[in-house]
Design a protein around this motif. Sequence first.
Motif, PDB file in Angstrom:
ATOM      1  N   LEU A 134     -74.958  31.706  19.648  1.00  0.00           N
ATOM      2  CA  LEU A 134     -74.714  30.460  18.917  1.00  0.00           C
ATOM      3  C   LEU A 134     -74.424  29.298  19.866  1.00  0.00           C
ATOM      4  O   LEU A 134     -74.933  28.184  19.657  1.00  0.00           O
ATOM      5  CB  LEU A 134     -73.560  30.650  17.936  1.00  0.00           C
ATOM      6  N   ILE A 135     -73.633  29.530  20.893  1.00  0.00           N
ATOM      7  CA  ILE A 135     -73.353  28.481  21.880  1.00  0.00           C
ATOM      8  C   ILE A 135     -74.630  28.100  22.632  1.00  0.00           C
ATOM      9  O   ILE A 135     -74.883  26.926  22.898  1.00  0.00           O
ATOM     10  CB  ILE A 135     -72.249  28.932  22.841  1.00  0.00           C
ATOM     11  N   PHE A 136     -75.456  29.095  22.955  1.00  0.00           N
ATOM     12  CA  PHE A 136     -76.704  28.832  23.666  1.00  0.00           C
ATOM     13  C   PHE A 136     -77.620  27.935  22.832  1.00  0.00           C
ATOM     14  O   PHE A 136     -78.125  26.917  23.314  1.00  0.00           O
ATOM     15  CB  PHE A 136     -77.404  30.150  23.999  1.00  0.00           C
ATOM     16  N   PHE A 137     -77.836  28.306  21.566  1.00  0.00           N
ATOM     17  CA  PHE A 137     -78.738  27.521  20.728  1.00  0.00           C
ATOM     18  C   PHE A 137     -78.165  26.145  20.391  1.00  0.00           C
ATOM     19  O   PHE A 137     -78.917  25.179  20.230  1.00  0.00           O
ATOM     20  CB  PHE A 137     -79.102  28.287  19.457  1.00  0.00           C
ATOM     21  N   TYR A 138     -76.851  26.046  20.267  1.00  0.00           N
ATOM     22  CA  TYR A 138     -76.234  24.737  20.022  1.00  0.00           C
ATOM     23  C   TYR A 138     -76.408  23.830  21.234  1.00  0.00           C
ATOM     24  O   TYR A 138     -76.721  22.646  21.098  1.00  0.00           O
ATOM     25  CB  TYR A 138     -74.752  24.911  19.703  1.00  0.00           C
ATOM     26  N   SER A 139     -76.211  24.376  22.415  1.00  0.00           N
ATOM     27  CA  SER A 139     -76.220  23.528  23.611  1.00  0.00           C
ATOM     28  C   SER A 139     -77.620  23.136  24.052  1.00  0.00           C
ATOM     29  O   SER A 139     -77.779  22.091  24.688  1.00  0.00           O
ATOM     30  CB  SER A 139     -75.490  24.235  24.752  1.00  0.00           C
ATOM     31  N   ILE A 140     -78.643  23.916  23.734  1.00  0.00           N
ATOM     32  CA  ILE A 140     -79.977  23.513  24.186  1.00  0.00           C
ATOM     33  C   ILE A 140     -80.549  22.383  23.347  1.00  0.00           C
ATOM     34  O   ILE A 140     -81.493  21.716  23.770  1.00  0.00           O
ATOM     35  CB  ILE A 140     -80.973  24.698  24.233  1.00  0.00           C
ATOM     36  N   GLU A 141     -79.988  22.142  22.169  1.00  0.00           N
ATOM     37  CA  GLU A 141     -80.514  21.038  21.368  1.00  0.00           C
ATOM     38  C   GLU A 141     -79.750  19.735  21.576  1.00  0.00           C
ATOM     39  O   GLU A 141     -80.159  18.705  21.063  1.00  0.00           O
ATOM     40  CB  GLU A 141     -80.503  21.413  19.890  1.00  0.00           C
ATOM     41  N   ARG A 142     -78.672  19.751  22.330  1.00  0.00           N
ATOM     42  CA  ARG A 142     -77.860  18.555  22.555  1.00  0.00           C
ATOM     43  C   ARG A 142     -78.247  17.878  23.858  1.00  0.00           C
ATOM     44  O   ARG A 142     -78.523  18.541  24.857  1.00  0.00           O
ATOM     45  CB  ARG A 142     -76.376  18.909  22.604  1.00  0.00           C
ATOM     46  N   ASP A 143     -78.258  16.551  23.848  1.00  0.00           N
ATOM     47  CA  ASP A 143     -78.583  15.797  25.053  1.00  0.00           C
ATOM     48  C   ASP A 143     -77.357  15.169  25.689  1.00  0.00           C
ATOM     49  O   ASP A 143     -77.434  14.627  26.778  1.00  0.00           O
ATOM     50  CB  ASP A 143     -79.603  14.701  24.733  1.00  0.00           C
ATOM     51  N   SER A 144     -76.226  15.208  25.017  1.00  0.00           N
ATOM     52  CA  SER A 144     -75.015  14.624  25.583  1.00  0.00           C
ATOM     53  C   SER A 144     -74.269  15.699  26.379  1.00  0.00           C
ATOM     54  O   SER A 144     -74.848  16.706  26.768  1.00  0.00           O
ATOM     55  CB  SER A 144     -74.148  14.051  24.461  1.00  0.00           C
ATOM     56  N   TRP A 145     -72.990  15.485  26.583  1.00  0.00           N
ATOM     57  CA  TRP A 145     -72.208  16.426  27.376  1.00  0.00           C
ATOM     58  C   TRP A 145     -72.124  17.805  26.720  1.00  0.00           C
ATOM     59  O   TRP A 145     -71.861  18.789  27.397  1.00  0.00           O
ATOM     60  CB  TRP A 145     -70.807  15.874  27.632  1.00  0.00           C
ATOM     61  N   GLN A 146     -72.374  17.894  25.402  1.00  0.00           N
ATOM     62  CA  GLN A 146     -72.349  19.203  24.743  1.00  0.00           C
ATOM     63  C   GLN A 146     -73.464  20.117  25.247  1.00  0.00           C
ATOM     64  O   GLN A 146     -73.378  21.332  25.117  1.00  0.00           O
ATOM     65  CB  GLN A 146     -72.462  19.061  23.221  1.00  0.00           C
ATOM     66  N   GLY A 147     -74.488  19.537  25.824  1.00  0.00           N
ATOM     67  CA  GLY A 147     -75.557  20.342  26.402  1.00  0.00           C
ATOM     68  C   GLY A 147     -75.092  21.167  27.588  1.00  0.00           C
ATOM     69  O   GLY A 147     -75.686  22.177  27.933  1.00  0.00           O
ATOM     70  N   LEU A 148     -74.004  20.718  28.211  1.00  0.00           N
ATOM     71  CA  LEU A 148     -73.475  21.473  29.355  1.00  0.00           C
ATOM     72  C   LEU A 148     -72.689  22.705  28.927  1.00  0.00           C
ATOM     73  O   LEU A 148     -72.257  23.486  29.778  1.00  0.00           O
ATOM     74  CB  LEU A 148     -72.608  20.556  30.213  1.00  0.00           C
ATOM     75  N   LEU A 149     -72.517  22.905  27.624  1.00  0.00           N
ATOM     76  CA  LEU A 149     -71.892  24.133  27.129  1.00  0.00           C
ATOM     77  C   LEU A 149     -72.770  25.360  27.377  1.00  0.00           C
ATOM     78  O   LEU A 149     -72.328  26.484  27.182  1.00  0.00           O
ATOM     79  CB  LEU A 149     -71.591  24.016  25.631  1.00  0.00           C
ATOM     80  N   VAL A 150     -73.985  25.112  27.820  1.00  0.00           N
ATOM     81  CA  VAL A 150     -74.873  26.227  28.139  1.00  0.00           C
ATOM     82  C   VAL A 150     -74.291  27.069  29.284  1.00  0.00           C
ATOM     83  O   VAL A 150     -74.578  28.259  29.389  1.00  0.00           O
ATOM     84  CB  VAL A 150     -76.303  25.709  28.441  1.00  0.00           C
ATOM     85  N   PHE A 151     -73.450  26.467  30.112  1.00  0.00           N
ATOM     86  CA  PHE A 151     -72.798  27.243  31.173  1.00  0.00           C
ATOM     87  C   PHE A 151     -71.778  28.227  30.596  1.00  0.00           C
ATOM     88  O   PHE A 151     -71.539  29.286  31.179  1.00  0.00           O
ATOM     89  CB  PHE A 151     -72.135  26.320  32.194  1.00  0.00           C
ATOM     90  N   LEU A 152     -71.192  27.900  29.450  1.00  0.00           N
ATOM     91  CA  LEU A 152     -70.305  28.845  28.775  1.00  0.00           C
ATOM     92  C   LEU A 152     -71.098  30.039  28.257  1.00  0.00           C
ATOM     93  O   LEU A 152     -70.652  31.191  28.376  1.00  0.00           O
ATOM     94  CB  LEU A 152     -69.573  28.154  27.624  1.00  0.00           C
ATOM     95  N   SER A 153     -72.270  29.784  27.707  1.00  0.00           N
ATOM     96  CA  SER A 153     -73.107  30.903  27.262  1.00  0.00           C
ATOM     97  C   SER A 153     -73.587  31.719  28.458  1.00  0.00           C
ATOM     98  O   SER A 153     -73.727  32.939  28.354  1.00  0.00           O
ATOM     99  CB  SER A 153     -74.291  30.400  26.434  1.00  0.00           C
ATOM    100  N   PHE A 154     -73.810  31.067  29.600  1.00  0.00           N
ATOM    101  CA  PHE A 154     -74.161  31.806  30.818  1.00  0.00           C
ATOM    102  C   PHE A 154     -73.045  32.775  31.200  1.00  0.00           C
ATOM    103  O   PHE A 154     -73.297  33.944  31.486  1.00  0.00           O
ATOM    104  CB  PHE A 154     -74.424  30.830  31.969  1.00  0.00           C
ATOM    105  N   ALA A 155     -71.806  32.301  31.158  1.00  0.00           N
ATOM    106  CA  ALA A 155     -70.672  33.164  31.510  1.00  0.00           C
ATOM    107  C   ALA A 155     -70.526  34.311  30.514  1.00  0.00           C
ATOM    108  O   ALA A 155     -70.246  35.452  30.905  1.00  0.00           O
ATOM    109  CB  ALA A 155     -69.398  32.343  31.578  1.00  0.00           C
ATOM    110  N   LEU A 156     -70.723  34.021  29.232  1.00  0.00           N
ATOM    111  CA  LEU A 156     -70.619  35.075  28.230  1.00  0.00           C
ATOM    112  C   LEU A 156     -71.727  36.111  28.389  1.00  0.00           C
ATOM    113  O   LEU A 156     -71.478  37.318  28.314  1.00  0.00           O
ATOM    114  CB  LEU A 156     -70.656  34.474  26.821  1.00  0.00           C
ATOM    115  N   PHE A 157     -72.956  35.658  28.600  1.00  0.00           N
ATOM    116  CA  PHE A 157     -74.065  36.602  28.771  1.00  0.00           C
ATOM    117  C   PHE A 157     -73.883  37.453  30.022  1.00  0.00           C
ATOM    118  O   PHE A 157     -74.172  38.651  30.020  1.00  0.00           O
ATOM    119  CB  PHE A 157     -75.412  35.879  28.823  1.00  0.00           C
TER     120      PHE A 157
END
Length: 106
Positions: A15-38
């Motif tokens: 869910l964090i991965f799919f949320y962050s790939i569609e955002r262009d603002s700072w929320q897009g950097l939440l993809v690093f949280l999904s990286f840590a979880l994966f």
Amino acid sequence: MDSTFFLFFELAAFLIFFYSIERDSWQGLLVFLSFALFLSLSIASYDITYTNVFLNQTSGEIVKSTVSTYDVVISIINEGMALISLSIGIIKGLLYKTYMASVSEE
């Protein structure tokens, strides 16, 4: 790791991965949280425990069975998703850095 917690964190990572790939603002950097979880889930998938509880009809006692499994396929999938998350995160980080530099010039 218990299978229920594993599935919860797996769902949260997706869910964090799919949320962050569609955002262009700072929320897009939440993809690093999904990286840590994966990445952590790929390590945790080597020891997933399943607990089954049964009622013995003849004696009336409750029987608890705990089984630990080792699943390579889930580990490989999580490692692949971690690499995808890392690469998307680096790209989004560079794009966000250039965007912030252009905003500060104005």
